[in-house]
Design an enzyme around this catalytic site. Structure first.
Site, short mmCIF file in Angstrom:
data_model
loop_
_atom_site.label_atom_id
_atom_site.label_comp_id
_atom_site.label_asym_id
_atom_site.label_seq_id
_atom_site.Cartn_x
_atom_site.Cartn_y
_atom_site.Cartn_z
N THR A 185 0.85 -1.19 0.00
CA THR A 185 0.00 0.00 0.00
C THR A 185 0.89 1.24 0.00
OG1 THR A 185 -0.09 0.07 2.42
CG2 THR A 185 -1.77 -1.24 1.30
N GLU A 330 -5.62 -4.04 -1.70
CA GLU A 330 -6.11 -5.20 -0.95
C GLU A 330 -7.16 -6.01 -1.69
OE1 GLU A 330 -4.86 -2.11 2.18
OE2 GLU A 330 -5.77 -2.10 0.18
N TRP A 443 -22.35 15.17 7.80
CA TRP A 443 -21.29 14.79 6.86
C TRP A 443 -21.36 15.59 5.57
CZ3 TRP A 443 -17.75 12.11 9.16
CH2 TRP A 443 -18.07 11.19 10.16
#
Length: 540
Positions: A185, A330, A443
């Site tokens: 990563t 992943e 949000w």
């Protein structure tokens, strides 16, 4: 009762064996690191992969040993993909754009035994060498070069090395569950973490990822992977290309818009793949050159959210279909691709385009779900947002070298994305959980704010960050890059949001900057932007 069918291991070596046998003369076009074009074929790639496998054995490289690459997309890199994994070793692609300390950490963590490198990176590797504790063999990917030999004591040269190998060398019998490749990563929130792919997971990803509703590469295609071969194995394209035997065009270090336009036109590319920043550069180069990229039919876009305006530009001005995809290191990386369903055929072009803005549906072989902070499973109604989790045949179970699984107790991997999913399975990534803005307990999606600003004719790129605020905890601030010669103002751009989002979601400030910091995988490094501008609403 046990089925009475042949059972053959799913291995990377079987891909190149197929391509070399049944697509022997199909061209592989490679831009050399030093310039010029190398023309090869699947037959020659297969031959050199066997030579490489044999030569590595003679060097004492064993099953499971990690063989690292620091290289561009080119013919030799392709041969390493298949020669290393086909022989039961592990192909470890390293991102050369990472900081030196991360490169050292990754190579040492992987315990790499061999390091293949393009000559471009020789000066950097010379500096890194004293810190690379496990590497026994450094191999420059080219012909012998006396200057390189003086710079790196004991260095080997790829073209000489494979001449010592046996072209008839049979690949070692490999268990499909053993490791084939290793990617790390980007390490934006700590040390990079390794993801160790198996032959089985890679083959299943290859087969499922290339279905008609997947990438859908055919033998008649000419494919240009602009996504680097060090970025999640170029999204699996080298493996898919071998499986179908298509013509492959490898751009080398020239991933700028002008270079890509020349390659697309000269090699009649039909399909290309890359991150949004690549396509922004390509659009600018197409406009400047006057080219219409006549051969190009489709592009696959992933890595970060796609500005909706880009879909319309490619469609209306160049007759090119943009297909949005989502995945991560992943997930090997393909998780979803945005292809339409049968019942969408009656929709208008604008209605279809709205659907295509999202990241699409899961491929067979993976499953998705949303959960809330309490771990409750949320509905797939297209509106409810939650933490996105995934499981499947090519999804990570644990990171390389980690003692415990990285999945939940019931077998799901937490992606770190905040998303919604509708009843047809269409995914919309609302934000990264570390990027989403929480203002006064509500949000705000940075993706939405960025897409609006990038659609303004005077803005070429933009990023939204959460800036600290004394009253609301966080408020959105935009960092914007203007087109050359543009004279738009902050006030005009803030007004551009009117009617597009609720008033309380309109950014508090827009800051003009020359360029956005781009990481090694083509994504905007928002952590760096937050370091510089995170307190701008307080300090001002």
């Amino acid at each position: 009762m046990i089925g009475q069918m042949m059972q053959m291991p799913l291995t990377v070596g079987s891909l190149i064996e197929h391509a070399a046998r049944f697509h022997t003369n199909t061209p592989i076009v490679s831009v050399e690191t030093a310039g010029g074009i190398d023309r090869s074929s699947w037959g020659a790639i297969g031959l050199n992969a066997r030579r490489l496998a044999s030569a590595l054995r003679q060097l004492g490289v064993n099953d499971g040993d990690r063989c690292a690459t620091i290289a561009w997309n080119n013919r030799r890199h392709l041969e390493i993909y298949f020669g290393v994994a086909g022989e039961g070793m592990v192909c470890h692609t390293i991102n050369p754009r990472l900081a030196p300390e991360q490169l050292i950490f990754i190579a040492n963590d992987a315990q790499d035994q061999v390091l293949f490198l393009d000559q471009t990176f020789l000066p950097a590797v010379v500096k890194l060498r004293p810190h690379l504790s496990s590497v026994k063999h450094f191999i420059v990917m080219g012909a012998r070069d006396d200057e390189a030999a003086q710079m790196l004591d004991g260095v080997l040269f790829y073209d000489e090395l494979i001449e010592t190998g046996n072209p008839d060398h049979p690949f070692t019998h490999v268990d499909e569950n053993t490791a084939s490749s290793l990617c790390y990563t980007s390490g934006t929130t700590g040390d990079p973490k390794g993801v160790l792919y198996s032959h089985r997971s890679t083959l299943l990803h290859t087969l499922a990822g290339n279905q008609p509703d997947g990438i859908a590469i055919a033998a008649k295609d000419t494919v240009l992977p602009v996504v680097p071969m060090f970025h999640v194995n170029a999204w699996g394209v080298p493996y898919i290309a071998a499986a179908v035997g298509c013509k492959l065009v490898l751009p080398g270090p020239g991933m700028d818009g002008d270079s890509l336009v020349k390659l697309i036109d000269s090699e009649a590319v039909t399909l290309s793949l890359g991150v949004p920043t690549i396509w922004l550069g390509l659009l600018a180069a197409l406009k400047n050159s006057g080219s219409k990229a006549a051969s190009l039919q489709r592009t696959i876009v992933g890595g970060s959210a796609l500005p909706p305006s880009m879909i319309a530009t490619f469609r209306d001005e160049y007759d090119v279909e943009l297909i949005h995809a989502w995945g991560m290191t992943e997930t090997s990386p393909l998780g979803t691709l945005n292809q339409l369903l049968q019942h969408h055929s009656d929709l208008t072009a604008d209605e279809q385009a709205t659907i295509r803005n999202g990241q699409g549906r899961p491929l067979f072989g993976v499953d998705l779900r949303l959960i809330n902070e309490a771990g409750d499973i949320l509905p797939h109604d297209g509106k409810t947002q939650g933490d996105l989790q995934i499981k499947g045949h090519w999804i990570v179970e644990r990171y390389f070298g980690m003692p415990s699984d990285t999945v939940t107790s019931d077998g799901w991997f937490d992606t770190g994305d905040v998303a919604s999913i509708d009843t047809d399975g269409y995914l919309i990534i609302r934000d990264r959980s570390k990027d989403i803005i929480k203002s006064g307990g509500e949000w705000i999606s940075t993706v939405t704010l960025e897409n609006i600003l990038v659609s303004h004719p005077d803005i070429t790129n933009a990023a939204a960050i959460a800036a600290r605020h004394e009253k609301w905890d966080e408020r959105p601030v935009m960092l914007a890059v203007q087109r050359e010669g543009a004279t738009t103002t902050e006030e005009a751009l803030l007004a551009f949001y009117d009617g597009k989002v609720p008033k309380w979601q309109v950014p508090d400030k827009i800051v003009f900057i020359d360029e956005l910091p781009i990481g090694g995988t083509g994504k905007v490094q928002k952590n760096k932007l937050r370091e510089v501008y995170g307190d701008i609403l307080i300090t001002e």
